[in-house]
Design a protein around this motif. Structure first.
Motif, PDB file in Angstrom:
ATOM      1  N   VAL A  44       1.708  17.383   0.494  1.00 47.77           N
ATOM      2  CA  VAL A  44       3.034  17.557   1.031  1.00 47.77           C
ATOM      3  C   VAL A  44       3.965  17.251  -0.392  1.00 47.77           C
ATOM      4  CG1 VAL A  44       2.844  16.556   3.177  1.00 47.77           C
ATOM      5  CG2 VAL A  44       3.230  15.110   1.330  1.00 47.77           C
ATOM      6  N   ARG A  45       5.018  17.511  -0.322  1.00 54.48           N
ATOM      7  CA  ARG A  45       6.010  16.798  -1.479  1.00 54.48           C
ATOM      8  C   ARG A  45       6.434  15.654  -1.101  1.00 54.48           C
ATOM      9  NH1 ARG A  45      11.503  17.356  -2.644  1.00 54.48           N
ATOM     10  NH2 ARG A  45      11.907  17.402  -5.036  1.00 54.48           N
ATOM     11  N   LEU A  46       6.105  14.646  -1.962  1.00 49.18           N
ATOM     12  CA  LEU A  46       6.487  13.466  -1.411  1.00 49.18           C
ATOM     13  C   LEU A  46       7.676  12.786  -2.361  1.00 49.18           C
ATOM     14  CD1 LEU A  46       5.772  11.149   0.443  1.00 49.18           C
ATOM     15  CD2 LEU A  46       4.361   9.982  -1.243  1.00 49.18           C
ATOM     16  N   ARG A  47       8.996  12.426  -1.893  1.00 48.66           N
ATOM     17  CA  ARG A  47      10.082  12.066  -2.828  1.00 48.66           C
ATOM     18  C   ARG A  47      10.243  10.804  -2.506  1.00 48.66           C
ATOM     19  NH1 ARG A  47      15.704  12.633  -2.788  1.00 48.66           N
ATOM     20  NH2 ARG A  47      15.745  13.087  -0.606  1.00 48.66           N
ATOM     21  N   LYS A  48      10.601   9.891  -3.838  1.00 46.94           N
ATOM     22  CA  LYS A  48      11.087   8.382  -3.425  1.00 46.94           C
ATOM     23  C   LYS A  48      12.779   8.498  -2.989  1.00 46.94           C
ATOM     24  CE  LYS A  48       7.702   6.017  -6.376  1.00 46.94           C
ATOM     25  NZ  LYS A  48       7.562   4.813  -7.279  1.00 46.94           N
ATOM     26  N   LEU A  49      12.801   7.644  -2.038  1.00 44.30           N
ATOM     27  CA  LEU A  49      14.327   7.551  -1.920  1.00 44.30           C
ATOM     28  C   LEU A  49      15.050   6.547  -2.335  1.00 44.30           C
ATOM     29  CD1 LEU A  49      14.088   7.947   2.375  1.00 44.30           C
ATOM     30  CD2 LEU A  49      14.741   9.648   0.522  1.00 44.30           C
ATOM     31  N   GLY A  50      14.436   5.450  -2.912  1.00 42.73           N
ATOM     32  CA  GLY A  50      15.226   4.156  -3.725  1.00 42.73           C
ATOM     33  C   GLY A  50      15.853   3.513  -2.534  1.00 42.73           C
ATOM     34  N   GLY A  54       0.877  -1.217   0.093  1.00 44.27           N
ATOM     35  CA  GLY A  54      -0.261   0.122  -0.123  1.00 44.27           C
ATOM     36  C   GLY A  54       0.848   1.428  -0.082  1.00 44.27           C
ATOM     37  N   VAL A  55       1.933   1.361   0.764  1.00 43.73           N
ATOM     38  CA  VAL A  55       2.702   2.608   0.872  1.00 43.73           C
ATOM     39  C   VAL A  55       3.547   2.641  -0.329  1.00 43.73           C
ATOM     40  CG1 VAL A  55       4.750   3.454   1.889  1.00 43.73           C
ATOM     41  CG2 VAL A  55       2.985   2.465   3.441  1.00 43.73           C
ATOM     42  N   ARG A  56       3.952   1.617  -1.077  1.00 43.94           N
ATOM     43  CA  ARG A  56       4.563   1.474  -2.381  1.00 43.94           C
ATOM     44  C   ARG A  56       3.889   2.352  -3.358  1.00 43.94           C
ATOM     45  NH1 ARG A  56       4.908  -0.734  -7.050  1.00 43.94           N
ATOM     46  NH2 ARG A  56       3.297  -2.171  -6.501  1.00 43.94           N
ATOM     47  N   ARG A  57       2.496   2.015  -3.365  1.00 44.38           N
ATOM     48  CA  ARG A  57       1.591   2.657  -4.427  1.00 44.38           C
ATOM     49  C   ARG A  57       1.277   4.207  -4.171  1.00 44.38           C
ATOM     50  NH1 ARG A  57      -2.778  -2.287  -5.055  1.00 44.38           N
ATOM     51  NH2 ARG A  57      -1.742  -3.624  -5.931  1.00 44.38           N
ATOM     52  N   PHE A  58       1.809   4.770  -3.035  1.00 43.97           N
ATOM     53  CA  PHE A  58       1.714   6.026  -2.734  1.00 43.97           C
ATOM     54  C   PHE A  58       2.464   6.830  -4.033  1.00 43.97           C
ATOM     55  CE2 PHE A  58       1.102   6.803   2.053  1.00 43.97           C
ATOM     56  CZ  PHE A  58      -0.038   5.922   2.127  1.00 43.97           C
ATOM     57  N   PRO A  59       1.596   7.942  -4.394  1.00 44.18           N
ATOM     58  CA  PRO A  59       2.115   8.705  -5.431  1.00 44.18           C
ATOM     59  C   PRO A  59       3.058   9.780  -5.107  1.00 44.18           C
ATOM     60  CG  PRO A  59      -0.218   9.548  -4.855  1.00 44.18           C
ATOM     61  CD  PRO A  59       0.026   8.601  -3.954  1.00 44.18           C
ATOM     62  N   GLY A  74       5.579  13.023  -5.729  1.00 41.00           N
ATOM     63  CA  GLY A  74       5.377  14.392  -6.255  1.00 41.00           C
ATOM     64  C   GLY A  74       5.029  15.504  -5.284  1.00 41.00           C
ATOM     65  N   GLU A  75       4.461  16.447  -5.998  1.00 40.06           N
ATOM     66  CA  GLU A  75       3.913  17.727  -5.180  1.00 40.06           C
ATOM     67  C   GLU A  75       2.453  17.506  -5.144  1.00 40.06           C
ATOM     68  OE1 GLU A  75       5.779  20.180  -4.421  1.00 40.06           O
ATOM     69  OE2 GLU A  75       7.639  19.850  -5.309  1.00 40.06           O
ATOM     70  N   GLY A  76       2.016  17.983  -4.038  1.00 40.90           N
ATOM     71  CA  GLY A  76       0.634  18.182  -3.480  1.00 40.90           C
ATOM     72  C   GLY A  76       0.060  16.702  -3.452  1.00 40.90           C
ATOM     73  N   VAL A  77       0.578  15.626  -2.731  1.00 39.81           N
ATOM     74  CA  VAL A  77       0.110  14.732  -2.268  1.00 39.81           C
ATOM     75  C   VAL A  77      -0.633  14.662  -1.058  1.00 39.81           C
ATOM     76  CG1 VAL A  77       0.634  12.056  -1.732  1.00 39.81           C
ATOM     77  CG2 VAL A  77       2.044  13.402  -3.628  1.00 39.81           C
ATOM     78  N   HIS A  78      -2.046  14.357  -1.178  1.00 42.78           N
ATOM     79  CA  HIS A  78      -2.816  14.626   0.130  1.00 42.78           C
ATOM     80  C   HIS A  78      -2.583  13.336   0.689  1.00 42.78           C
ATOM     81  CE1 HIS A  78      -4.452  17.556  -2.831  1.00 42.78           C
ATOM     82  NE2 HIS A  78      -4.790  18.276  -1.626  1.00 42.78           N
ATOM     83  N   LEU A  79      -1.735  13.372   1.932  1.00 42.82           N
ATOM     84  CA  LEU A  79      -1.453  12.263   2.940  1.00 42.82           C
ATOM     85  C   LEU A  79      -2.557  11.821   3.451  1.00 42.82           C
ATOM     86  CD1 LEU A  79       2.045  12.733   4.228  1.00 42.82           C
ATOM     87  CD2 LEU A  79       1.401  11.337   2.473  1.00 42.82           C
ATOM     88  N   LEU A  80      -3.499  12.760   4.016  1.00 38.20           N
ATOM     89  CA  LEU A  80      -4.826  12.199   4.705  1.00 38.20           C
ATOM     90  C   LEU A  80      -5.378  11.099   3.743  1.00 38.20           C
ATOM     91  CD1 LEU A  80      -7.068  12.614   7.115  1.00 38.20           C
ATOM     92  CD2 LEU A  80      -7.752  14.312   6.047  1.00 38.20           C
ATOM     93  N   SER A  81      -5.704  11.620   2.420  1.00 39.91           N
ATOM     94  CA  SER A  81      -6.456  10.646   1.559  1.00 39.91           C
ATOM     95  C   SER A  81      -5.643   9.260   1.451  1.00 39.91           C
ATOM     96  CB  SER A  81      -6.664  11.367   0.393  1.00 39.91           C
ATOM     97  OG  SER A  81      -7.388  12.585   0.409  1.00 39.91           O
ATOM     98  N   HIS A  95       7.300   2.005   7.023  1.00 46.90           N
ATOM     99  CA  HIS A  95       7.450   1.881   5.600  1.00 46.90           C
ATOM    100  C   HIS A  95       7.470   3.004   4.890  1.00 46.90           C
ATOM    101  CE1 HIS A  95       7.517  -2.529   4.803  1.00 46.90           C
ATOM    102  NE2 HIS A  95       6.967  -2.706   5.978  1.00 46.90           N
ATOM    103  N   LEU A  96       6.681   4.048   5.356  1.00 45.60           N
ATOM    104  CA  LEU A  96       6.869   5.471   4.875  1.00 45.60           C
ATOM    105  C   LEU A  96       8.116   6.126   4.958  1.00 45.60           C
ATOM    106  CD1 LEU A  96       4.706   7.635   3.215  1.00 45.60           C
ATOM    107  CD2 LEU A  96       4.578   8.732   5.405  1.00 45.60           C
TER     108      LEU A  96
END
Length: 452
Positions: free
Chosen positions: A443-449, A137-142, A144-151, A412-413
């Motif tokens: 939020v701005r969500l950035r993948k760490l790899g 589920g966490v892997r599928r988080f989009p 980028g910019e403007g990711v609504h973490l509450l949703s 996991h996040l």
């Protein structure tokens, strides 16, 4: 600010009257929804240890403004207060016969049976079942910019609750339908029109309850037939030492209530943690370093090693408790401390009172997870200094599961992403039902790899 008295104490009782503002219930609600901490702070300065407010017409709600007053309500040593009539007024038609809406012997009977579902062995199995669902589920988080973490959190916690509690994957369309039904039930609790009038929040809540009942009753026979590790099955087969079991109606009522509590409260806790970790990247880095040392796979017996994550969770739940009030009704003429409470009065133990009390916490409005360290132990200043899970006989039965779920998702996040908000960002909470950010926390969500 005007001033009025709740009720005159009986002659020769030695008790004092409780004072309030005299505002209408609509004025009181608007003030509290806008800024509950300001209300508590101002009324503590004006009225001292206790006050009362008007709510939804005829009801008056007494709110102690000290930890000792909160404790009297939560512990209820003289059995003068009841949970069922107070909660039923707000959410009874939608979550009736849930554990929180029971009292005394009936509550004890149901809690003894239900406690088995949250024993250590079951918690271990829940975590094992939860871990791959969380990771995916966490892997599928989009990103980028403007990711609504509450949703994102809300969708994940509902999916997690359905899979862990029901032992099955629910199609996305039906999951959305169930989530909408829960939201309608919650929103109806504070509806102004409290009758089944088409188009009103109350009517939508009643319709939502029917959807939830049909959802669980349709699956009940299969859960009765075979024992599995999910909560639904455990409740179907749970038995007290005396051989007591739940009826079909009991199981469905408890599942509806627990499922609501499990995903809404966890969503709020996660969103609050994400908010403060975005504002305080140094704490985000500390928590991430500890999660990296821990490793990807979660082990129930090692969860204590995530000490930074635990402190962040506790501090976040102090600053924004998912369930900020514990309402009760006075069954008899009684008192809180030296103050008279007439029979039929609602009382409320509020986390806003204890979690922001400057006599219990240093700089209480600041985010400071270090306050929970053993050498500081600010949460030990009073038994009810920290009470996001309530207290007394009605303390949340699923508190350990809830904390496991929150830690699993945030772990996991942290391993997969880094997130931030603009420097001048400050969220605004909607206190209409449960406290959630009005903008859903973009939020701005950035993948760490760091992981695949």
């Amino acid at each position: 600010m005007s001033r009025t008295i709740l009720a005159q104490p009986p002659l020769d009782s030695g008790l004092k009257p409780i004072h309030g503002t005299g505002y209408s219930w609509l004025q009181e609600r608007m003030l509290f929804v806008r800024d509950p901490l300001r209300v508590v702070t101002e009324r503590r300065a004006r009225f001292g240890d206790i006050t009362f407010m008007n709510t939804l017409g005829r009801h008056k709600v007494v709110m102690p403004l000290t930890a000792s007053g909160v404790e009297e309500i939560a512990m209820n040593r003289e059995k003068a207060f009841a949970s069922e009539p107070a909660w039923s007024f707000f959410i009874g038609p939608f979550f009736h016969r849930g554990l929180m809406l029971m009292d005394f012997e009936e509550h004890r009977y149901h809690r003894r049976i239900m406690q088995q579902a949250f024993a250590v062995g079951h918690l271990e199995r829940y975590l094992a079942a939860m871990e791959p669902v969380v990771a995916e589920g966490v892997r599928r988080f989009p990103a980028g910019e403007g990711v609504h973490l509450l949703s994102e959190f809300k969708a994940l916690t509902l999916d997690l609750a359905l899979r862990t509690f029901l032992g099955l994957a629910v199609p996305a369309g039906e999951a959305r339908r169930i989530n909408r039904a829960f939201e309608d039930c919650l929103a109806a609790g504070l509806a102004i029109v409290r009758h089944n009038v088409p188009g009103t929040k109350w009517a939508k809540g009643l319709a939502g309850r029917k959807i939830l009942e049909e959802f669980f009753f349709r699956r009940l026979a299969a859960k009765r037939a075979v024992e599995t590790d999910d909560l639904f099955s455990v409740l179907c087969h749970a038995m007290s030492p005396e051989g007591e079991v739940f009826t079909d109606e009991d199981v469905v009522n408890h599942m509806i209530f627990v499922l609501m509590a499990a995903h809404d409260t966890s969503t709020i806790a996660l969103t609050t943690m994400a908010y403060y970790l975005a504002l305080h990247p140094e704490w985000q880095a500390k928590a991430r370093a500890q999660s990296q040392a821990f490793g990807r796979e979660l082990d129930y017996r090692r969860m204590g090693e995530l000490a930074v994550l635990d402190a962040v969770m506790r501090e976040s739940m102090r600053l924004n408790a998912p369930v900020p009030r514990l309402p009760r009704e006075a069954l008899i003429d009684t008192h809180i401390g030296d103050y008279f409470i007439p029979k039929g009065t609602f009382v409320s133990a509020s986390t806003t009172v204890t979690h922001f009390d400057p006599t219990l916490w240093s700089d209480p409005e600041a985010f400071d997870p270090g306050r929970f360290a053993a050498e500081r132990g600010e949460d030990k200043a009073h038994k009810f200094a920290w009470m996001p899970f309530g207290g007394g006989m009605h303390k949340c039965i699923g508190l350990h599961f809830g904390q496991l779920e929150v830690k699993a998702i945030m772990h996991h996040l942290l391993l997969r992403y880094e997130w931030s908000v603009p420097e001048d960002y400050k969220w605004k909470l909607d206190y209409t039902t449960l406290p959630v950010p009005k903008d859903k926390l973009p939020v701005r969500l950035r993948k760490l790899g760091l992981i695949d």
